[in-house]
Design a protein around this motif. Structure first.
Motif, PDB file in Angstrom:
ATOM      1  N   VAL A  55       0.844  -1.190   0.000  1.00 47.23           N
ATOM      2  CA  VAL A  55       0.000   0.000   0.000  1.00 47.23           C
ATOM      3  C   VAL A  55       0.883   1.246   0.000  1.00 47.23           C
ATOM      4  N   PHE A  56       0.513   2.252  -0.797  1.00 50.09           N
ATOM      5  CA  PHE A  56       1.290   3.474  -0.886  1.00 50.09           C
ATOM      6  C   PHE A  56       0.346   4.667  -0.877  1.00 50.09           C
ATOM      7  N   PHE A  57       0.867   5.828  -0.485  1.00 48.38           N
ATOM      8  CA  PHE A  57       0.088   7.054  -0.537  1.00 48.38           C
ATOM      9  C   PHE A  57      -0.063   7.493  -1.993  1.00 48.38           C
ATOM     10  N   GLU A  58      -1.284   7.902  -2.369  1.00 49.33           N
ATOM     11  CA  GLU A  58      -1.476   8.530  -3.666  1.00 49.33           C
ATOM     12  C   GLU A  58      -0.877   9.932  -3.615  1.00 49.33           C
ATOM     13  N   LEU A  63       7.541  20.350  -4.187  1.00 50.05           N
ATOM     14  CA  LEU A  63       8.013  21.390  -5.088  1.00 50.05           C
ATOM     15  C   LEU A  63       8.751  22.505  -4.354  1.00 50.05           C
ATOM     16  N   THR A  64       8.630  22.526  -3.023  1.00 50.83           N
ATOM     17  CA  THR A  64       9.334  23.542  -2.234  1.00 50.83           C
ATOM     18  C   THR A  64      10.247  22.938  -1.174  1.00 50.83           C
ATOM     19  N   GLY A  65      10.012  21.680  -0.808  1.00 58.08           N
ATOM     20  CA  GLY A  65      10.773  21.053   0.264  1.00 58.08           C
ATOM     21  C   GLY A  65      10.251  21.364   1.643  1.00 58.08           C
ATOM     22  N   GLU A  66       9.142  22.110   1.739  1.00 54.75           N
ATOM     23  CA  GLU A  66       8.597  22.461   3.047  1.00 54.75           C
ATOM     24  C   GLU A  66       8.040  21.213   3.733  1.00 54.75           C
ATOM     25  N   VAL A  67       8.414  21.024   4.990  1.00 54.10           N
ATOM     26  CA  VAL A  67       7.961  19.901   5.799  1.00 54.10           C
ATOM     27  C   VAL A  67       7.094  20.437   6.925  1.00 54.10           C
ATOM     28  N   THR A  68       5.890  19.925   7.095  1.00 50.43           N
ATOM     29  CA  THR A  68       4.975  20.375   8.150  1.00 50.43           C
ATOM     30  C   THR A  68       4.483  19.182   8.943  1.00 50.43           C
ATOM     31  N   ASP A  69       3.950  19.481  10.119  1.00 48.90           N
ATOM     32  CA  ASP A  69       3.446  18.422  10.979  1.00 48.90           C
ATOM     33  C   ASP A  69       2.192  17.799  10.384  1.00 48.90           C
ATOM     34  N   LEU A  70       1.977  16.550  10.707  1.00 53.92           N
ATOM     35  CA  LEU A  70       0.809  15.823  10.229  1.00 53.92           C
ATOM     36  C   LEU A  70      -0.428  16.275  11.002  1.00 53.92           C
ATOM     37  N   PRO A  71      -1.514  16.663  10.327  1.00 59.88           N
ATOM     38  CA  PRO A  71      -2.726  17.062  11.052  1.00 59.88           C
ATOM     39  C   PRO A  71      -3.366  15.866  11.747  1.00 59.88           C
ATOM     40  N   GLY A  72      -3.896  16.062  12.937  1.00 58.79           N
ATOM     41  CA  GLY A  72      -4.545  14.977  13.667  1.00 58.79           C
ATOM     42  C   GLY A  72      -5.821  14.529  12.980  1.00 58.79           C
ATOM     43  N   GLY A  73      -6.070  13.233  12.959  1.00 55.58           N
ATOM     44  CA  GLY A  73      -7.277  12.686  12.357  1.00 55.58           C
ATOM     45  C   GLY A  73      -7.347  12.818  10.851  1.00 55.58           C
ATOM     46  N   ALA A  74      -6.204  12.937  10.207  1.00 56.39           N
ATOM     47  CA  ALA A  74      -6.177  13.165   8.763  1.00 56.39           C
ATOM     48  C   ALA A  74      -6.657  11.938   7.991  1.00 56.39           C
ATOM     49  N   ILE A  75      -7.359  12.210   6.894  1.00 54.96           N
ATOM     50  CA  ILE A  75      -7.783  11.170   5.959  1.00 54.96           C
ATOM     51  C   ILE A  75      -7.039  11.403   4.649  1.00 54.96           C
ATOM     52  N   PHE A  76      -6.301  10.386   4.214  1.00 46.55           N
ATOM     53  CA  PHE A  76      -5.505  10.501   3.004  1.00 46.55           C
ATOM     54  C   PHE A  76      -6.065   9.599   1.908  1.00 46.55           C
ATOM     55  N   ALA A  77      -5.426   9.630   0.761  1.00 44.94           N
ATOM     56  CA  ALA A  77      -5.731   8.705  -0.327  1.00 44.94           C
ATOM     57  C   ALA A  77      -4.570   7.736  -0.464  1.00 44.94           C
ATOM     58  N   CYS A  78      -4.873   6.448  -0.408  1.00 43.57           N
ATOM     59  CA  CYS A  78      -3.860   5.415  -0.586  1.00 43.57           C
ATOM     60  C   CYS A  78      -4.149   4.622  -1.847  1.00 43.57           C
ATOM     61  N   GLY A  79      -3.128   3.965  -2.345  1.00 44.18           N
ATOM     62  CA  GLY A  79      -3.286   3.134  -3.530  1.00 44.18           C
ATOM     63  C   GLY A  79      -2.714   1.756  -3.318  1.00 44.18           C
ATOM     64  N   GLU A  80      -3.242   0.809  -4.056  1.00 47.87           N
ATOM     65  CA  GLU A  80      -2.739  -0.566  -4.028  1.00 47.87           C
ATOM     66  C   GLU A  80      -2.876  -1.146  -5.422  1.00 47.87           C
ATOM     67  N   SER A  81      -1.811  -1.726  -5.929  1.00 45.44           N
ATOM     68  CA  SER A  81      -1.839  -2.279  -7.278  1.00 45.44           C
ATOM     69  C   SER A  81      -2.870  -3.391  -7.384  1.00 45.44           C
ATOM     70  N   ARG A  82      -3.649  -3.335  -8.462  1.00 43.98           N
ATOM     71  CA  ARG A  82      -4.617  -4.403  -8.701  1.00 43.98           C
ATOM     72  C   ARG A  82      -3.908  -5.645  -9.222  1.00 43.98           C
ATOM     73  N   ASP A  83      -4.554  -6.782  -9.054  1.00 51.75           N
ATOM     74  CA  ASP A  83      -4.084  -7.986  -9.709  1.00 51.75           C
ATOM     75  C   ASP A  83      -4.295  -7.827 -11.211  1.00 51.75           C
ATOM     76  N   GLY A  84      -3.560  -8.584 -11.994  1.00 49.86           N
ATOM     77  CA  GLY A  84      -3.585  -8.416 -13.440  1.00 49.86           C
ATOM     78  C   GLY A  84      -4.929  -8.757 -14.066  1.00 49.86           C
ATOM     79  N   PHE A  85      -5.200  -8.120 -15.200  1.00 50.09           N
ATOM     80  CA  PHE A  85      -6.394  -8.430 -15.980  1.00 50.09           C
ATOM     81  C   PHE A  85      -6.058  -9.593 -16.905  1.00 50.09           C
ATOM     82  N   GLN A  86      -6.735 -10.715 -16.689  1.00 54.78           N
ATOM     83  CA  GLN A  86      -6.455 -11.935 -17.435  1.00 54.78           C
ATOM     84  C   GLN A  86      -7.194 -11.930 -18.772  1.00 54.78           C
ATOM     85  N   THR A  87      -6.427 -12.099 -19.853  1.00 54.99           N
ATOM     86  CA  THR A  87      -7.045 -12.161 -21.184  1.00 54.99           C
ATOM     87  C   THR A  87      -6.074 -12.844 -22.138  1.00 54.99           C
ATOM     88  N   PRO A  88      -6.572 -13.479 -23.202  1.00 51.43           N
ATOM     89  CA  PRO A  88      -5.671 -14.119 -24.164  1.00 51.43           C
ATOM     90  C   PRO A  88      -4.766 -13.105 -24.853  1.00 51.43           C
TER      91      PRO A  88
END
Length: 496
Positions: free
Chosen positions: A385-388, A408-433
């Protein structure tokens, strides 16, 4: 999470670790407060959802959303929805064509004249010889453009040409038949497939971007060349090893969409171990990679940073690039690729990884900022699993602490409490001839996006934060976004 069949996936891009040249390292940014941060906390529910088994990434054009989906009968379909209501408008049966198995099966769109289209391949009725019909259909109706010679054998799926007014692909056409693989284009207003006289590359070459190519020459018979095409001619060619280093090859993967300026072509390459050709297994030195900036007119090297490549932390939509290219510098690290316990799939393990995030001027190559990332975050910390990372500001594991980083700026800030992010996960392959052989293969099906916490755990339901919608969604205009996940499509309209 996906309903596709599980299959092995090989990661082609690997890496290097010493900063070359005379550029001085910039100081590491210090954390600041979170007052100016986007809203990663307030939940936003979707305006509508569609329960489909997605293949690839959805697209938005002219009030409609479209995507490939895996139909209940296992076929690949193209489906379009009304973006305002979520109602399905039309669908058609599609085909993967003859593109390489590892290339994700993404639907392509085209805006030509005053119309919006989707373009794809479809198998003729009763077809058993591998030829496919090239389709350019209006996204809002599914009505196809009349094409006089639509039978093709596409080794690169149709997509917008470099001029963005026609559809281009590589391979063969049935009428008039070409014995050697070539590049073709089709303007919807013309309706006839013709040779592409703008981007012309050697017969044994493959496109790395819209105008950059690498040849299929390999030792000991030949030398792989990197070249550039414009106005119907090859403007320059250089030995791939001269641009990067001996043993480097496009066979190890590439990315040339790393510049926000026309004054430089920015890309990466890695060392390719030919001993891994048969099994894929082995130990990969993550420091054996490099990023370069080239003069597009001459191919001359403007700058080179050894050890630099892309990683999860640095990935960004090319449209967001301007005067900074985010890259990752591998100071150390190896990746071991081995056959898994099932005896079929390959598994990877990273050791001794140390990475810095760099902000690089795409023309001069000067490093504008450095953020030490350490061992975690960019390697997904041993998880699939990775962050989008569709927006510049995103969560990144900085030396063991997840923080908000503007790449794009290198600015680092604290993580907001209770944050909701977008994550990604690679799908399994699409099987076809496979086209032409009938052998069933798993083709790249893209990734599922879902709402997650800062430790990349899925949240309940489809509620993302507004910032996460922007981070993981496809821009659908009017402050709206579409997100594709394991449960299908979700469409969001933001109020801020």
């Amino acid at each position: 999470m996906s309903r596709h069949t599980k299959t092995a996936t090989l990661i082609g891009l690997v890496v290097i670790a010493a900063l070359s040249g005379c550029s001085a390292s910039a100081p590491s940014p210090e954390p600041t407060d979170t007052a100016a941060q986007p809203d990663f906390v307030t939940p936003v529910e979707p305006a509508w959802t569609a329960d489909v088994d997605l293949v690839g990434q959805p697209i938005y054009q002219d009030g409609f959303v479209a995507s490939y989906v895996a139909a209940l009968d296992g076929a690949l379909n193209v489906v379009a929805w009304n973006a305002e209501t979520g109602a399905e408008i039309w669908r058609d049966v599609a085909a993967v064509g003859s593109a390489t198995q590892g290339v994700v099966v993404n639907l392509a769109g085209l805006e030509s004249g005053d119309k919006s289209f989707v373009t794809y391949l479809s198998a003729p009725t009763g077809d058993d010889d591998g030829w496919r019909e090239l389709v350019i259909a209006e996204i809002g109706t599914g009505i196809p453009t009349a094409i006089s010679n639509d039978l093709v054998w596409a080794t690169k799926r149709p997509s917008p040409c470099a001029d963005e007014i026609a559809v281009c692909f590589s391979g063969f056409i049935a009428e008039p038949y070409n014995e050697d693989r070539a590049n073709f284009r089709l303007d919807p207003k013309v309706g006839t497939i013709v040779a592409d006289t703008d981007v012309v590359i050697p017969a044994n070459a493959r496109l790395l971007s819209d105008r950059l190519f690498s040849t299929g020459d390999r030792a000991p018979e030949g030398v792989e060349q990197l070249g550039f095409s414009a106005n119907g001619v090859t403007t320059w060619q250089r030995a791939y090893s001269d641009v990067f280093a001996e043993g480097y090859s496009s066979d190890a993967g590439w990315n040339w969409d790393l510049s926000g300026t026309d004054a430089a072509v920015v890309g990466i390459a890695s060392y390719f171990d030919t001993a891994r050709l048969d099994t894929g297994a082995g130990v990969i030195d993550k420091t054996q990679t490099a990023a370069v900036g080239l003069d597009p007119a001459t191919g001359e090297t403007l700058w080179k940073i050894e050890g630099a490549t892309i990683c999860d932390a640095s990935r960004i939509d090319p449209d967001l690039l301007s005067d900074i290219t985010p890259l990752c510098l591998y100071n150390s690290g190896t990746m071991t690729v081995a056959l898994g316990a099932d005896g079929i799939n390959l598994e990877t393990a990273n050791t001794n990884v140390d990475i810095d995030l760099l902000g690089v001027d795409p023309i001069s190559g000067e490093v504008q900022f450095t953020v030490p990332l350490g061992t975690a975050g960019t390697e997904s910390a041993g998880t699939e699993v990775f962050f989008e990372v569709g927006s510049p500001i995103r969560p990144v594991d900085v030396a063991g602490t997840v923080s908000m980083v503007d790449v794009l700026t290198g600015e680092v800030t604290d993580l907001p409490g209770g944050a909701i992010f977008a994550c990604g996960e690679s799908r399994d392959g699409f099987q076809t001839p496979q086209n032409g052989t009938g052998e069933t293969l798993a083709y790249g099906a893209g990734r599922d996006v879902f709402a997650c916490t800062s430790d990349r755990a899925a949240t309940d339901g489809n509620a993302f934060s507004a910032a996460a919608v922007r981070m993981g969604g496809i821009d659908a205009g009017k402050n709206s976004y579409v997100i594709g996940g394991a449960a299908g499509l979700a469409f969001y309209t933001l109020t801020d």
